[in-house]
Design a protein around this motif. Structure first.
Motif, mmCIF file in Angstrom:
data_model
loop_
_atom_site.group_PDB
_atom_site.id
_atom_site.type_symbol
_atom_site.label_atom_id
_atom_site.label_comp_id
_atom_site.label_asym_id
_atom_site.label_seq_id
_atom_site.Cartn_x
_atom_site.Cartn_y
_atom_site.Cartn_z
ATOM 1 N N LYS A 151 -3.204 2.734 4.232
ATOM 2 C CA LYS A 151 -4.498 2.677 4.812
ATOM 3 C C LYS A 151 -4.112 3.727 5.742
ATOM 4 O O LYS A 151 -3.565 3.760 6.872
ATOM 5 C CB LYS A 151 -5.241 1.423 5.635
ATOM 6 C CG LYS A 151 -5.359 0.961 4.426
ATOM 7 C CD LYS A 151 -6.053 -0.616 4.755
ATOM 8 C CE LYS A 151 -6.984 -1.891 3.554
ATOM 9 N NZ LYS A 151 -7.255 -3.044 4.064
ATOM 10 N N ALA A 153 -2.531 3.551 -6.655
ATOM 11 C CA ALA A 153 -2.982 5.112 -5.638
ATOM 12 C C ALA A 153 -4.081 4.640 -5.260
ATOM 13 O O ALA A 153 -3.948 5.420 -4.429
ATOM 14 C CB ALA A 153 -2.448 6.334 -6.566
ATOM 15 N N LYS A 154 -5.608 4.976 -6.286
ATOM 16 C CA LYS A 154 -6.186 4.777 -5.678
ATOM 17 C C LYS A 154 -6.627 3.368 -5.221
ATOM 18 O O LYS A 154 -7.249 3.202 -4.309
ATOM 19 C CB LYS A 154 -7.271 4.942 -7.615
ATOM 20 C CG LYS A 154 -9.038 4.662 -6.805
ATOM 21 C CD LYS A 154 -9.642 4.933 -8.006
ATOM 22 C CE LYS A 154 -10.800 5.056 -7.688
ATOM 23 N NZ LYS A 154 -11.627 5.298 -8.898
ATOM 24 N N ARG A 207 0.977 -0.946 -0.116
ATOM 25 C CA ARG A 207 0.804 -0.140 0.073
ATOM 26 C C ARG A 207 1.162 1.113 0.119
ATOM 27 O O ARG A 207 1.547 1.188 1.297
ATOM 28 C CB ARG A 207 -0.585 -0.156 1.293
ATOM 29 C CG ARG A 207 -2.348 -1.410 1.065
ATOM 30 C CD ARG A 207 -3.107 -1.008 1.814
ATOM 31 N NE ARG A 207 -4.208 -1.927 1.677
ATOM 32 C CZ ARG A 207 -5.170 -1.762 1.073
ATOM 33 N NH1 ARG A 207 -5.229 -0.585 0.266
ATOM 34 N NH2 ARG A 207 -6.022 -2.514 0.591
ATOM 35 N N ASN A 233 -2.257 5.475 -11.376
ATOM 36 C CA ASN A 233 -3.379 6.103 -10.553
ATOM 37 C C ASN A 233 -4.591 4.715 -10.276
ATOM 38 O O ASN A 233 -5.157 4.941 -8.707
ATOM 39 C CB ASN A 233 -4.304 6.700 -11.965
ATOM 40 C CG ASN A 233 -3.536 8.476 -12.307
ATOM 41 O OD1 ASN A 233 -3.080 8.881 -11.463
ATOM 42 N ND2 ASN A 233 -4.354 8.875 -13.862
ATOM 43 N N TRP A 276 5.080 4.772 -5.129
ATOM 44 C CA TRP A 276 4.422 3.733 -7.043
ATOM 45 C C TRP A 276 5.155 4.163 -7.919
ATOM 46 O O TRP A 276 5.614 3.174 -8.325
ATOM 47 C CB TRP A 276 2.560 3.186 -7.043
ATOM 48 C CG TRP A 276 1.332 3.071 -6.339
ATOM 49 C CD1 TRP A 276 1.246 3.811 -5.389
ATOM 50 C CD2 TRP A 276 1.959 1.610 -5.980
ATOM 51 N NE1 TRP A 276 0.046 2.285 -4.506
ATOM 52 C CE2 TRP A 276 0.670 0.962 -5.019
ATOM 53 C CE3 TRP A 276 2.805 0.212 -6.273
ATOM 54 C CZ2 TRP A 276 1.103 -0.309 -4.116
ATOM 55 C CZ3 TRP A 276 2.572 -1.134 -6.242
ATOM 56 C CH2 TRP A 276 1.321 -1.058 -4.959
ATOM 57 N N TYR A 312 -4.443 0.815 -3.839
ATOM 58 C CA TYR A 312 -4.078 0.083 -3.177
ATOM 59 C C TYR A 312 -3.528 1.053 -2.147
ATOM 60 O O TYR A 312 -1.943 1.321 -1.851
ATOM 61 C CB TYR A 312 -3.146 -0.779 -3.849
ATOM 62 C CG TYR A 312 -3.817 -1.739 -4.907
ATOM 63 C CD1 TYR A 312 -4.114 -3.064 -3.380
ATOM 64 C CD2 TYR A 312 -4.020 -2.368 -5.266
ATOM 65 C CE1 TYR A 312 -4.650 -3.675 -3.953
ATOM 66 C CE2 TYR A 312 -4.836 -2.970 -6.290
ATOM 67 C CZ TYR A 312 -5.340 -3.916 -5.340
ATOM 68 O OH TYR A 312 -6.352 -5.441 -5.727
ATOM 69 N N ALA A 313 -4.171 1.574 -1.746
ATOM 70 C CA ALA A 313 -3.481 3.874 -1.366
ATOM 71 C C ALA A 313 -2.768 2.845 0.873
ATOM 72 O O ALA A 313 -3.764 2.232 1.089
ATOM 73 C CB ALA A 313 -3.897 4.277 -1.296
ATOM 74 N N THR A 325 1.363 5.905 -1.208
ATOM 75 C CA THR A 325 1.124 6.996 -1.760
ATOM 76 C C THR A 325 1.343 6.532 -4.012
ATOM 77 O O THR A 325 2.254 5.935 -3.874
ATOM 78 C CB THR A 325 2.084 7.921 -1.421
ATOM 79 O OG1 THR A 325 2.475 8.077 -1.965
ATOM 80 C CG2 THR A 325 1.623 8.628 -0.194
ATOM 81 N N LYS A 326 1.039 7.816 -3.704
ATOM 82 C CA LYS A 326 1.335 7.646 -6.023
ATOM 83 C C LYS A 326 2.765 8.418 -5.826
ATOM 84 O O LYS A 326 3.579 7.577 -6.613
ATOM 85 C CB LYS A 326 0.243 8.915 -6.657
ATOM 86 C CG LYS A 326 0.200 9.009 -7.919
ATOM 87 C CD LYS A 326 -0.495 10.052 -8.520
ATOM 88 C CE LYS A 326 -0.176 10.481 -9.979
ATOM 89 N NZ LYS A 326 -1.741 11.074 -10.084
#
Length: 160
Positions: free
Chosen positions: A143, A137-138, A103, A134, A109, A140-141, A105-106
């Motif tokens: 938690k 990041a959406k 998990r 995108n 990744w 599997y950001a 952040t953009k």
């Protein structure tokens, strides 16, 4: 035979018995551990039994990209825009679990993609990179950790 030789022979016999007992115990422990790891003892199955298990656990070609309850069955990825781009680019080199267990952040990744390109021979993703980042990041950001969600729709009962 002298008493000393008799004693030495008895010690040797006891030593041999202890070695045999130790080996039997060791084999028992190894067998017990194997039974815990593989309770079906699949290593001892016949070729026909192994083939039956493989057929049973194989996804039919028609179901190869099937989605149920918002999950891509073959990979476990969340259904969303860019799913097949991620499947086609990411699972060529590693399992989907490598993605779903992370998990980020953009930015992370993107950094991970750069690392894979620099050290793991990942190809230039071109226009697909933005789609992939995108999607990841959406879906599997990281938690956010905090207080658990409030309990809802609970049937309470009285303890007697």
């Amino acid at each position: 035979m002298s008493e000393e030789n008799k004693f030495k022979n008895q010690v040797k016999q006891i030593y041999r018995m202890l070695v045999v007992i130790w080996c039997v115990v060791l084999l028992g422990v190894v067998f017990a551990i194997y039974a815990l790891v593989d309770p079906n003892f699949s290593a001892f199955n016949t070729d026909e039994e192994l083939q039956a298990v493989l057929v049973e656990n194989t996804i039919e070609e028609d179901d190869w990209d099937k989605i149920e309850n918002g999950i891509h069955l073959r990979t476990g990825f969340v259904e969303d825009d860019g799913l097949m781009t991620v499947v086609n680019n990411c699972t060529s080199c590693h399992s989907a679990k490598m993605v779903t267990q992370n998990r980020m952040t953009k930015e992370r990744w993107i950094a991970t993609i750069r690392w894979m390109q620099e050290t793991q021979n990942l190809w230039d993703l071109g226009n697909n990179e933005e789609i992939i980042v995108n999607y990841l990041a959406k879906n599997y950001a990281p938690k956010s950790m905090g207080r658990r969600a409030n309990l809802e729709n609970i049937e309470w009962y009285n303890l007697n």
